[in-house]
Design an enzyme around this catalytic site. Structure first.
Site, short mmCIF file in Angstrom:
data_model
loop_
_atom_site.label_atom_id
_atom_site.label_comp_id
_atom_site.label_asym_id
_atom_site.label_seq_id
_atom_site.Cartn_x
_atom_site.Cartn_y
_atom_site.Cartn_z
N GLU A 180 0.83 -1.21 0.00
CA GLU A 180 0.00 0.00 0.00
C GLU A 180 0.86 1.26 0.00
O GLU A 180 0.42 2.35 0.37
CB GLU A 180 -0.94 -0.03 1.21
CG GLU A 180 -1.84 -1.26 1.24
CD GLU A 180 -3.20 -1.07 0.56
OE1 GLU A 180 -3.76 0.03 0.63
OE2 GLU A 180 -3.70 -2.05 -0.04
N HIS A 255 -4.15 1.68 7.67
CA HIS A 255 -2.77 1.97 7.25
C HIS A 255 -2.03 2.50 8.47
O HIS A 255 -2.62 3.11 9.35
CB HIS A 255 -2.74 3.07 6.18
CG HIS A 255 -3.19 2.62 4.82
ND1 HIS A 255 -4.01 3.38 4.01
CD2 HIS A 255 -2.93 1.49 4.11
CE1 HIS A 255 -4.22 2.75 2.88
NE2 HIS A 255 -3.58 1.60 2.91
N CYS A 375 -2.71 11.34 3.90
CA CYS A 375 -3.07 10.38 2.84
C CYS A 375 -2.96 11.02 1.47
O CYS A 375 -2.69 10.35 0.48
CB CYS A 375 -4.51 9.92 2.98
SG CYS A 375 -4.87 9.07 4.50
#
Ligand code: SUG
Length: 452
Positions: A180, A255, A375
């Site tokens: 990711e 995350h 993000c």
């Protein structure tokens, strides 16, 4: 005094420009905001303007800021690959009728979360002295797994110089190698241009490990992180692999950048962020050499995991603003609106840590899909020579900021609902907007529809 042998380097943030199909489809299991806001009406124009305002704020503060362009959505090529045929409009109509969930996935503007675009290792950490990029395969979520091809092409366009930049393919190998990107990657260093310690954080170890079983998906695998460290040519004594605690994943921390953030010699983290904190601290201290690392740890008693994840306090950017003593946290507005979190932050900047300033930004539209300030950005550490090689079209200037704001006003809808995804006009609007964007950015034809 800076060491003359250490090249001067900066950390540049590349933010994803939010695409015109920004919507709430509830696609990410384990991301609580995405689930809670599923099927709500989104505001793409507002979303894109919030993102641009955030980029501009960092630019005004004197930081180097870049822009990554949105991907083409809906992704007609993927729908065709999945068996839908006919004209582009017919593909949309058929998908809407028989597989609306697939259409929604192919419509997601999720490439805006640039922290998931790639893992980047600065040249001072790599064997060949180049900046290394591996686009994330984002295998855990179908709507995100379709980003990697365009991400790879985009990174090669922005960082187009083989002497300074090395581009790897996204990892293959199925879910065992779920990756990711930078959302699970921190770097600790004294100065950006000095060799640093790269801290990879994984949620699962796919080859034989019972701890890996969580109700919500653990997206990053240890195997993927290890492969990237090898491919980037990182010095084994300067790499740490740490497991994110399962408790965090079960609480909605999908995350690591939802529970920790680093900058230079500071790791700002929630007490429960890591599975084995003592071991992590030991390894960081062992590998970081002469420079002491500050662990700024927020106790669970002060801020619960629930509040940390709801307010996204750790999904902040921790930065050094030129000319300002101490570090600044660029936080989502939601962390100011939570009284407990805000009081904690006010107390924190009075404490004896390098974190001294708070700056709040409004990225609410993105936040409702689980994407805070951190993000939205991909950090790339660059020395002066490398910086000079970045494609200038992607560097935010006053001019580009104004032009992109007008472009958003012209092309983006005010509102988008799940039903609107069946509207073929949305496809045409998106293409018209991207066509103009490639002209603004002087990119020639970049998107598939421009080459058809
Ligand atoms: O992958 N949300 C994104 C949010 C990514 C946040 N990134 C970082 N933490 N670095 C995700 O879960 C939701 C889309 C939707 O439901 O419509 C989404 O993809």
């Amino acid at each position: 005094m800076p060491d003359a042998a250490v090249p001067h380097a900066v950390e540049m943030n590349f933010d994803g420009l939010i695409g015109n199909t920004h919507n709430y489809a509830g696609l990410s299991h384990g991301n609580l905001a995405s689930a809670d806001n599923a099927k709500r009406i989104s505001h793409p124009r507002q979303a894109a303007k919030e993102g641009l305002a955030k980029m501009y704020r960092l630019h005004q503060l004197g930081l180097k800021q870049g822009v990554l362009i949105p991907q083409e959505r809906p992704d007609i090529a993927t729908l065709r690959h999945l068996g839908f045929s006919g004209t582009d409009q017919a593909v949309i109509v058929k998908a809407h009728k028989t597989a609306p969930h697939l259409l929604a996935m192919c419509y997601s503007a999720s490439s805006m979360w640039a922290a998931n675009a790639a893992t980047v290792s600065p040249s001072s950490d790599t064997e060949d002295g180049r900046v290394h990029f591996t686009p994330a395969n984002l295998k855990s979520m179908f709507h995100r797994s379709i980003e990697q091809g365009t991400t790879s092409k985009l990174l090669k366009t922005v960082f187009n110089n083989d002497q300074h930049f090395a581009h790897h393919d996204a990892l293959g190998g199925g879910v065992h190698f779920g990756d990711e990107g930078a959302a699970n990657h921190n770097r600790l260093c004294a100065e950006y241009g000095e060799q640093g310690v790269e801290l990879f954080v994984y949620g699962k170890q796919d080859f034989g490990d019972a701890q890996s079983i969580t109700t919500f998906p653990a997206r990053q695998s240890l195997e993927a992180s290890m492969a990237i460290a090898r491919k980037h040519g990182l010095h084994s004594g300067k790499v740490i692999m740490a497991r994110q605690s399962s408790e965090v994943i079960e609480a909605g921390g999908f995350h690591n950048d939802v529970v920790s953030v680093s900058n230079k010699n500071v790791l700002f983290m929630h007490e429960l962020a890591f599975a084995d904190k003592a071991e992590l601290f030991k390894q960081v201290t062992m590998t970081s050499g002469h420079q002491p690392i500050h662990f700024v740890e927020v106790p669970n008693q002060a801020i619960s995991l629930h509040d940390a994840i709801k307010s996204y306090l750790f999904n902040s950017q921790l930065v050094n603003i030129p000319g300002t003593e101490g570090m600044t946290l660029i936080l989502p507005m939601e962390s100011k609106e939570n009284p407990n979190v805000y009081q904690y932050l006010l107390a924190l900047i009075q404490q004896d840590t390098p974190i001294k300033h708070l700056e709040f930004v409004d990225v609410r539209q993105s936040m409702r899909n689980g994407g805070g300030p951190a993000c939205l950005r991909l950090r790339v550490v660059l020395n002066e020579q490398e910086l000079a090689q970045v494609n200038p079209s992607f560097v935010l200037t006053e001019n580009l900021f104004t032009t992109l704001n007008h472009w958003v006003d012209k092309h983006y809808r005010d509102e988008l609902s799940a039903r609107d995804l069946a509207d073929p006009d949305l496809l045409n609007e998106g293409r018209a907007s991207l066509d103009e964007l490639t002209q603004i950015m002087q990119l020639g034809s970049f998107y598939n529809f421009q080459q058809a």
